[in-house]
Scaffold this motif. Sequence first.
Motif, PDB file in Angstrom:
ATOM      1  N   CYS A   1       3.890  -3.338   8.580  1.00 38.90           N
ATOM      2  CA  CYS A   1       4.375  -3.016   9.917  1.00 38.90           C
ATOM      3  C   CYS A   1       5.117  -4.232  10.446  1.00 38.90           C
ATOM      4  O   CYS A   1       4.559  -5.324  10.498  1.00 38.90           O
TER       5      CYS A   1
ATOM      6  N   CYS B   1       0.661   0.786  15.877  1.00 39.74           N
ATOM      7  CA  CYS B   1       1.914   0.672  16.639  1.00 39.74           C
ATOM      8  C   CYS B   1       2.733   1.963  16.660  1.00 39.74           C
ATOM      9  O   CYS B   1       3.692   2.071  17.428  1.00 39.74           O
TER      10      CYS B   1
ATOM     11  N   CYS C   1       2.564   2.848  10.993  1.00 33.65           N
ATOM     12  CA  CYS C   1       1.463   1.987  11.418  1.00 33.65           C
ATOM     13  C   CYS C   1       0.537   2.780  12.333  1.00 33.65           C
ATOM     14  O   CYS C   1       0.992   3.370  13.319  1.00 33.65           O
TER      15      CYS C   1
ATOM     16  N   CYS D   1       3.147  -5.531  14.025  1.00 31.16           N
ATOM     17  CA  CYS D   1       1.833  -6.200  14.016  1.00 31.16           C
ATOM     18  C   CYS D   1       1.528  -6.877  12.683  1.00 31.16           C
ATOM     19  O   CYS D   1       0.494  -7.520  12.545  1.00 31.16           O
TER      20      CYS D   1
HETATM   21 ZN   LIG Z   1       1.699  -2.189  13.569  1.00 31.78          ZN
END
Ligand SMILES: [Zn+2]
Length: 158
Positions: free
Chosen positions: A132, A102, A99, A135
């Motif tokens: 992900c 993140c 990601c 998120c």
């Molecule tokens: Zn993420």
Amino acid sequence: MLNEYGDIRFTAETTLGKLAKWLRILGFDTVCQAGVSGERFINSTGEDRILLTRTKKVQSRGKGHKLVFIKSNDPLEQVREVLQALGVGAADTRLFSRCTRCNILTRPVDKDTVRSRVPDYVWETNPTFQICSRCRRIYWPGSHIKRSNEIIEHFFST
Ligand SMILES: [Zn+2]
């Protein structure tokens, strides 16, 4: 072995956010904390991570760390600098496996469950999707970055 995927991990200075995002697109674990600089930046990270810095002071004090001093102002050129300094080749990367927000690995997601969350043509033309777990952002090859494949080829052209 530096060139083996998984063993290259970075901590980027706060001013190198775009570089950090690109390194994540290429699959590399890259920490980039806002507002952490100088001595605090050096101390914020273990010696298992390669420091990416544009600060001379960090370069001279970052002993004990592997470090790449970034010269360019252009994020794409910065990526080239890092890859060349470490001898990373295209085979060492894992595109879109992480990601970009993140910095954690994405996981495969059942195609049917993302039907309503991506544009129709994307759903129809991509056989696989990643998600992900933090998120919930969905990834597919080429997602979020226009012309990403051309740009990535540029990284590894000589
Ligand atoms: Zn993420």
